[in-house]
Design an enzyme around this catalytic site. Structure first.
Site, PDB file in Angstrom:
ATOM      1  N   CYS A  39       0.830  -1.195   0.000  1.00 36.97           N
ATOM      2  CA  CYS A  39       0.000   0.000   0.000  1.00 36.97           C
ATOM      3  C   CYS A  39       0.873   1.257   0.000  1.00 36.97           C
ATOM      4  CB  CYS A  39      -0.899  -0.009   1.235  1.00 36.97           C
ATOM      5  SG  CYS A  39      -2.130   1.314   1.281  1.00 36.97           S
ATOM      6  N   ASP A  41       0.362   3.695   1.849  1.00 33.24           N
ATOM      7  CA  ASP A  41       0.297   4.245   3.207  1.00 33.24           C
ATOM      8  C   ASP A  41       1.694   4.543   3.746  1.00 33.24           C
ATOM      9  OD1 ASP A  41       0.063   4.275   6.197  1.00 33.24           O
ATOM     10  OD2 ASP A  41      -2.041   3.856   5.745  1.00 33.24           O
ATOM     11  N   ARG A  43       2.789   4.620   6.618  1.00 34.37           N
ATOM     12  CA  ARG A  43       3.183   3.837   7.789  1.00 34.37           C
ATOM     13  C   ARG A  43       3.761   2.473   7.418  1.00 34.37           C
ATOM     14  NH1 ARG A  43      -2.642   4.396  10.467  1.00 34.37           N
ATOM     15  NH2 ARG A  43      -3.116   4.005   8.253  1.00 34.37           N
ATOM     16  N   HIS A 103      -2.102  -4.281   4.946  1.00 32.17           N
ATOM     17  CA  HIS A 103      -1.921  -3.892   6.350  1.00 32.17           C
ATOM     18  C   HIS A 103      -3.277  -3.622   6.977  1.00 32.17           C
ATOM     19  CE1 HIS A 103      -2.706   0.517   5.890  1.00 32.17           C
ATOM     20  NE2 HIS A 103      -2.327   0.271   4.657  1.00 32.17           N
ATOM     21  N   CYS A 106      -6.280  -0.251   7.007  1.00 23.56           N
ATOM     22  CA  CYS A 106      -6.073   0.349   5.688  1.00 23.56           C
ATOM     23  C   CYS A 106      -7.212   1.328   5.397  1.00 23.56           C
ATOM     24  CB  CYS A 106      -6.030  -0.740   4.613  1.00 23.56           C
ATOM     25  SG  CYS A 106      -5.848  -0.100   2.931  1.00 23.56           S
TER      26      CYS A 106
END
Length: 227
Positions: A39, A41, A43, A103, A106
């Site tokens: 992803c 993302d 993080r 993850h 999400c």
């Protein structure tokens, strides 16, 4: 922005000497062993999670760690960037492993569960909605949002592994005897741990076997009966 500029200066002054030789080697070419699909993302940091160095992971990122399924003619139902990345990794770089890593928590998955309208992203997240509808029996009437979200995150990874395996890229690689194994993992933002989802696929035979066994953990949630 200031902290990024300071970080660049710190890297140049303190860390660059440690990597100078490695960068010289990489300037001649790359030989990563693994394509890491994950992803966008912030993080999720693949090199940090896998403790890898520059040149060891070929990485593809998008919202929801998606690999849109191909049409009957083998052309991706999304844009071609994902398929192009997989093709380059398999046919040019000859990676032996492809990891689809989702993850928990999400944002794309949670937006799909809530039915949020985000604009242009809605078209992309339609692929997650397809997973939700396909596996409605595995989500059932579970009322706890966090548990529904976690389950859909996992099911989404499983379906993206299937999509990768069904591309003509992987099918052709297996047909010519090239060793490529596709894996499905999920990452916990809360604890930093990676969890395999039982999807370790190196042929059409193992795809069917592992898909069936992976889904057995998601027993359909009993539907409420009204009298």
């Amino acid at each position: 922005m200031r902290h990024l500029l300071l970080g660049l200066i710190e890297f140049r002054e303190h860390n660059l000497p440690l990597y100078a030789e490695r960068f010289r080697e990489l300037s001649a070419g790359q030989e990563p062993d693994t394509l890491f699909i994950t992803c966008a993302d912030s993080r999720v940091a693949p090199n940090l999670l896998a403790s890898t160095e520059p040149g060891e992971l070929f990485t593809m990122r998008n919202v929801g760690n998606l690999m849109p399924p191909a049409h009957a003619d083998g052309i991706s139902s999304g844009d071609l960037s994902e398929a192009s990345a997989v093709e380059y990794a398999v046919t040019v770089l000859k990676v032996k492993n492809i990891i689809v890593c989702g993850h928990y928590r999400c944002s794309g998955v949670e937006a799909t569960l809530r039915g949020d309208r985000l604009g242009l992203s809605d078209n992309w997240l339609r692929h997650v909605q397809d997973v939700r509808e396909k596996h409605a029996q595995h989500l059932g009437l579970e009322e706890d949002f966090a548990r529904r979200s976690a389950r859909l995150c996992e099911l989404n990874v499983i379906e993206q592994v299937v999509n990768v395996c069904k591309t003509t890229i992987i099918q052709d690689a297996w047909d010519r005897g090239q060793e490529v194994t596709v894996h499905g993992w999920v990452y916990g933002l809360q604890d930093g741990l990676l969890q395999p989802l039982g999807m370790t696929v190196d042929s059409n035979e193992t795809l069917s076997q592992h898909l069936e066994s992976s889904l057995t953990r998601y027993q359909p949630v009993a539907q409420k009966v009204t009298v």
